[in-house]
Design a protein around this motif. Structure first.
Motif, PDB file in Angstrom:
ATOM      1  N   ASN A 458       0.800  -0.820  -0.123  1.00 64.26           N
ATOM      2  CA  ASN A 458      -0.206   0.265  -0.629  1.00 64.26           C
ATOM      3  C   ASN A 458       0.563   1.194  -0.101  1.00 64.26           C
ATOM      4  O   ASN A 458       1.135   2.028   1.218  1.00 64.26           O
ATOM      5  CB  ASN A 458      -1.449  -0.140   1.634  1.00 64.26           C
ATOM      6  N   PRO A 459       1.437   1.954  -1.358  1.00 59.48           N
ATOM      7  CA  PRO A 459       2.414   2.848  -1.039  1.00 59.48           C
ATOM      8  C   PRO A 459       2.014   4.367  -0.831  1.00 59.48           C
ATOM      9  O   PRO A 459       2.630   5.324  -0.649  1.00 59.48           O
ATOM     10  CB  PRO A 459       2.780   2.559  -2.356  1.00 59.48           C
ATOM     11  N   GLU A 460       0.585   3.766  -1.147  1.00 57.72           N
ATOM     12  CA  GLU A 460      -0.421   5.560  -1.142  1.00 57.72           C
ATOM     13  C   GLU A 460       0.034   6.388   0.495  1.00 57.72           C
ATOM     14  O   GLU A 460       0.011   7.143   1.009  1.00 57.72           O
ATOM     15  CB  GLU A 460      -1.825   5.182  -1.467  1.00 57.72           C
ATOM     16  N   ILE A 461       0.463   4.926   1.690  1.00 56.80           N
ATOM     17  CA  ILE A 461       0.021   5.924   3.064  1.00 56.80           C
ATOM     18  C   ILE A 461       2.030   6.087   3.505  1.00 56.80           C
ATOM     19  O   ILE A 461       1.983   6.553   4.521  1.00 56.80           O
ATOM     20  CB  ILE A 461      -0.257   5.288   4.200  1.00 56.80           C
ATOM     21  N   ILE A 462       2.831   5.671   2.453  1.00 54.83           N
ATOM     22  CA  ILE A 462       4.298   6.189   3.005  1.00 54.83           C
ATOM     23  C   ILE A 462       4.711   6.287   1.639  1.00 54.83           C
ATOM     24  O   ILE A 462       4.775   6.161   0.068  1.00 54.83           O
ATOM     25  CB  ILE A 462       5.032   4.722   2.864  1.00 54.83           C
ATOM     26  N   GLY A 463       6.408   6.960   1.581  1.00 55.39           N
ATOM     27  CA  GLY A 463       7.137   8.266   0.407  1.00 55.39           C
ATOM     28  C   GLY A 463       8.024   7.162   0.726  1.00 55.39           C
ATOM     29  O   GLY A 463       9.022   6.773   1.339  1.00 55.39           O
ATOM     30  N   GLU A 464       8.611   7.419  -1.039  1.00 47.98           N
ATOM     31  CA  GLU A 464       9.720   6.917  -0.835  1.00 47.98           C
ATOM     32  C   GLU A 464      11.183   7.463   0.295  1.00 47.98           C
ATOM     33  O   GLU A 464      11.027   8.781   0.596  1.00 47.98           O
ATOM     34  CB  GLU A 464      10.603   7.573  -2.186  1.00 47.98           C
ATOM     35  N   ASP A 465      11.964   6.537   0.838  1.00 44.32           N
ATOM     36  CA  ASP A 465      13.354   7.047   1.038  1.00 44.32           C
ATOM     37  C   ASP A 465      13.091   6.760   2.606  1.00 44.32           C
ATOM     38  O   ASP A 465      13.918   6.850   3.648  1.00 44.32           O
ATOM     39  CB  ASP A 465      13.284   8.016   0.903  1.00 44.32           C
ATOM     40  N   ASP A 466      11.832   6.461   2.742  1.00 42.75           N
ATOM     41  CA  ASP A 466      10.860   6.231   4.350  1.00 42.75           C
ATOM     42  C   ASP A 466      10.878   5.394   5.308  1.00 42.75           C
ATOM     43  O   ASP A 466      11.466   4.055   3.938  1.00 42.75           O
ATOM     44  CB  ASP A 466       9.286   6.403   4.397  1.00 42.75           C
ATOM     45  N   ILE A 467      11.851   4.997   6.203  1.00 46.89           N
ATOM     46  CA  ILE A 467      11.778   3.677   6.987  1.00 46.89           C
ATOM     47  C   ILE A 467      10.572   2.402   7.259  1.00 46.89           C
ATOM     48  O   ILE A 467       9.936   3.391   7.880  1.00 46.89           O
ATOM     49  CB  ILE A 467      12.993   4.186   8.121  1.00 46.89           C
ATOM     50  N   ILE A 468      10.148   1.961   7.426  1.00 49.32           N
ATOM     51  CA  ILE A 468       9.483   0.680   7.620  1.00 49.32           C
ATOM     52  C   ILE A 468       9.668   0.134   8.922  1.00 49.32           C
ATOM     53  O   ILE A 468      11.182  -0.103   9.685  1.00 49.32           O
ATOM     54  CB  ILE A 468       9.541  -0.742   6.623  1.00 49.32           C
ATOM     55  N   TYR A 469       8.572   0.293   9.702  1.00 43.96           N
ATOM     56  CA  TYR A 469       8.959   0.230  11.098  1.00 43.96           C
ATOM     57  C   TYR A 469       8.688  -1.113  11.412  1.00 43.96           C
ATOM     58  O   TYR A 469       7.128  -1.088  10.855  1.00 43.96           O
ATOM     59  CB  TYR A 469       8.182   1.784  12.151  1.00 43.96           C
TER      60      TYR A 469
END
Length: 469
Positions: A458-469
């Protein structure tokens, strides 16, 4: 004398702790808010990429239409057949004889049949019928038992027919010119069958939704022992190798088929794949397709219904959900403009040399690190359009005098967020096939995904280079 206790008690003032209480309350509220947010916030979903084959095919059951007719007896008597099931007839082929008084039948029964044996083809037919019955047997489908019995009987009766055909000349001599014995010729060319289901006259314009309710073969054996009456059905004659299969469709299936002229069709009975000419039509608000074939009719001579798979499109590669695909704007530049940085922090990194100007107007080169998302067949590379302003001038490091270009070509490419390293990194994909839910993308390209990669669903809730928690 006992020592007197000091009874003087000094009371200490208690400090007011209102501020600490307020802080504790605020901290508790903050924890509650974080907890509620964690429950209500949509979480990042991860999908593991796998190699798959996807096929957007339709599985249907259709009804066979043929140019066929049921031939009836012109006289009453006892019938003896001289051709086998599926035999090709000419107009002069002797199909059967009519023995009015039964004497020829008695003479025929005296013919020695002790040397009759099953040929290899007969053995294969019997074993094939038994295997097919065993694999597809269903207690709720009684008609399958009848069809199985019919198939076995056909093989055995065919042996009897062949034996009678070998002794036909003897029977002619014994009967002589007796009016009670008559040989009946085909009169037409075609392929013979000794079963009937009453649907021989069915045509496309007579098709209704009722024909697609039961959809079970209901053959009746025509080659039964005993006497027959004038007008009784004696065999079925199929006059052409051309045949068709009518299928009932949903509106969506109808739209898909209406756009095609020919299409591959797999017959589930024998896994044979035939190319059909498609003719779509509607009747009483229902959607249908007539799939026309011009060969292999004899394979399905004694079938009225067939299970098929209409093969629209298929592809093999890496399967990803359509929801994971994102689009990215990129600059398209020749590969020779990609260079390597030589600074402390940029050494070994790929990027481009962008020409900028100082406040005094002097020209200078700035190295901008850039990941190459894709390289096309013209040796153009695709880099992030957010790295520098459109219209900037870049320089070929190998020829700093003449090789300059203004970056104006922008293209949008598709990709996914690869999170193998714990953060979102855009990665290009080359789609081979796509339906509503999944896409098949190319693998093996140095810029594309690999098997078992992890991507954001679901890429709509996150951005490029964001860290996955």
């Amino acid at each position: 004398m006992p020592r007197r206790k000091n009874r003087k008690v000094v009371k200490m003032k208690r400090r007011n702790s209102y501020l600490m209480g307020v802080l504790l309350c605020l901290f508790a509220i903050y924890l509650v808010v974080l907890f509620v947010q964690s429950l209500t916030r949509e979480h990042v979903s991860i999908y593991e990429v796998n190699q798959k084959q996807i096929a957007d095919n339709e599985h249907l059951r259709g009804i066979i239409l043929r140019n066929e007719e049921v031939v009836t007896a012109k006289k009453s008597g006892y019938a003896n057949y001289y051709v086998g099931e599926g035999a090709r007839l000419s107009a002069t082929t002797t199909v059967y004889s009519i023995d009015a008084d039964g004497t020829a039948v008695e003479k025929a029964s005296a013919v020695d049949t002790t040397n009759m044996t099953l040929s290899e083809e007969d053995t294969r037919n019997v074993r094939g019928a038994i295997s097919n019955f065993r694999n597809n047997f269903n207690l709720s489908d009684y008609s399958s038992i009848i069809n199985f019995r019919y198939n076995i009987e056909n093989t055995l009766l065919e042996l009897s027919d062949v034996n009678l055909a070998k002794n036909l000349s003897k029977m002619k001599k014994v009967s002589g010119s007796s009016a009670s014995f008559e040989l009946v010729k085909a009169g037409k060319t075609g392929i013979i069958s000794f079963c009937s289901d009453g649907l021989e006259d069915l045509t496309v314009d007579k098709i209704t939704s009722e024909h697609f309710k039961e959809m079970k073969d209901g053959w009746k054996q025509l080659r039964a022992g005993g006497s027959i009456d004038s007008g009784d059905a004696v065999y079925r004659l199929v006059e052409s190798e051309r045949w068709s299969l009518v299928v009932s469709l949903s509106q969506e299936q109808f739209v898909k088929l209406a756009e095609t002229e020919t299409i591959p069709v797999k017959i589930k009975k024998d896994e044979n794949v035939l190319r059909a000419t498609v003719r779509t039509f509607t009747s009483n608000g229902k959607y249908y397709a007539n799939l026309l074939f011009d060969k292999y009719m004899i394979h399905y001579l004694n079938n009225r219904y067939l299970d098929i798979e209409i093969q629209f499109d298929s592809a093999e590669g890496l399967k990803i959900p359509v929801s994971s695909i994102v689009k990215k704007k990129c600059y398209v530049i020749p590969e020779e403009y990609i260079t390597e940085g030589d600074g402390k922090t940029t050494s070994g990194k790929k990027g481009v040399a962008v020409i900028t100007y100082t406040k005094s107007g002097e020209e200078q080169l700035d190295f901008v690190p850039a990941e190459i998302y894709w390289k096309d067949e013209k040796n153009n590379v695709y880099i992030d359009s957010a790295l520098f302003a459109q219209g900037s001038t870049i320089m070929n490091a190998q020829n700093s005098v003449s090789s300059r270009m203004q970056v104006t070509n922008v293209a949008e490419i598709e990709g996914v967020y690869n999170c193998n390293q714990g953060y979102c990194r855009f990665q290009y994909i080359h789609k081979l096939y796509e339906n509503k839910e999944y896409a098949i993308v190319e693998k093996g390209n140095r810029y594309s995904l690999s098997n078992f990669d992890h991507i954001v669903l679901n890429p709509e809730i996150i951005g490029e280079d964001d860290i996955i928690y």
